[in-house]
Design a protein around this motif. Structure first.
Motif, PDB file in Angstrom:
ATOM      1  N   CYS A  16       0.835  -1.212   0.021  1.00  0.00           N
ATOM      2  CA  CYS A  16       0.095  -0.261   0.057  1.00  0.00           C
ATOM      3  C   CYS A  16       1.065   1.308  -0.082  1.00  0.00           C
ATOM      4  CB  CYS A  16      -1.007  -0.023   1.308  1.00  0.00           C
ATOM      5  SG  CYS A  16      -0.087   0.409   2.801  1.00  0.00           S
ATOM      6  N   SER A  22      -7.844  -0.278   4.332  1.00  0.00           N
ATOM      7  CA  SER A  22      -8.541  -1.176   3.381  1.00  0.00           C
ATOM      8  C   SER A  22      -7.285  -2.278   3.100  1.00  0.00           C
ATOM      9  CB  SER A  22      -8.897  -0.362   2.275  1.00  0.00           C
ATOM     10  OG  SER A  22     -10.104   0.349   2.485  1.00  0.00           O
ATOM     11  N   SER A  23      -6.087  -1.772   2.846  1.00  0.00           N
ATOM     12  CA  SER A  23      -5.348  -2.853   2.677  1.00  0.00           C
ATOM     13  C   SER A  23      -4.844  -3.849   3.725  1.00  0.00           C
ATOM     14  CB  SER A  23      -3.844  -2.131   2.032  1.00  0.00           C
ATOM     15  OG  SER A  23      -3.461  -1.250   2.834  1.00  0.00           O
ATOM     16  N   HIS A  59      -2.888  -1.784  -5.028  1.00  0.00           N
ATOM     17  CA  HIS A  59      -4.087  -0.988  -6.125  1.00  0.00           C
ATOM     18  C   HIS A  59      -3.532  -0.603  -7.156  1.00  0.00           C
ATOM     19  CE1 HIS A  59      -6.681   2.050  -6.891  1.00  0.00           C
ATOM     20  NE2 HIS A  59      -7.627   1.482  -6.431  1.00  0.00           N
ATOM     21  N   PHE A  81     -10.792  -2.997  -3.114  1.00  0.00           N
ATOM     22  CA  PHE A  81     -10.143  -3.637  -2.040  1.00  0.00           C
ATOM     23  C   PHE A  81     -10.673  -4.775  -1.687  1.00  0.00           C
ATOM     24  CE2 PHE A  81      -8.162   0.278  -1.715  1.00  0.00           C
ATOM     25  CZ  PHE A  81      -6.660   0.093  -1.270  1.00  0.00           C
ATOM     26  N   LEU A  82     -11.840  -5.125  -1.687  1.00  0.00           N
ATOM     27  CA  LEU A  82     -12.594  -6.331  -1.291  1.00  0.00           C
ATOM     28  C   LEU A  82     -13.347  -6.843  -2.389  1.00  0.00           C
ATOM     29  CD1 LEU A  82     -13.524  -5.534   2.409  1.00  0.00           C
ATOM     30  CD2 LEU A  82     -11.451  -6.631   1.545  1.00  0.00           C
TER      31      LEU A  82
END
Length: 102
Positions: A16, A22-23, A59, A81-82
């Motif tokens: 990240c 999120s990561s 990302h 992210f998910l």
């Protein structure tokens, strides 16, 4: 751009920029999914990718930096992210022995 067989993946790094949100959740989710395959999952800054990483997941906006920081690694960029299909493909390749390209 190279590739690696999922059965040869022993360490996945979620890289990240600076955040820890999120990561970190993505790395935690991958840890749970890949535990039974003896795959280590780490979360690191994009500029500090460890040399023993087999695959780097990052990302899309950081993919160029990840490739510059670890030019000999397979870098898999994602958008979300998910639940991103690129991340799902890595998990499926580890489960079934498919190829991961990056």
């Amino acid at each position: 751009m190279g590739s690696i067989n999922g059965k040869d993946i022993h360490k996945v790094v979620v890289a990240c920029d600076a955040g820890m949100g999120s990561s970190v959740m993505l790395a935690s989710q991958l840890r749970k999914q890949l535990k039974k395959y003896s795959v280590t999952v780490e979360h690191t800054p994009v500029n500090s990718i460890p040399g023993d990483a087999d695959v780097v997941i990052t990302h899309n906006g950081l993919a160029a930096r990840a490739r510059a920081a670890a030019p000999d690694k397979i870098v898999v960029p994602f958008q979300v992210f998910l639940g991103d299909p690129a991340v799902t493909a890595v998990v499926k390749a580890i489960e079934s022995g498919g190829e991961v390209s990056g």
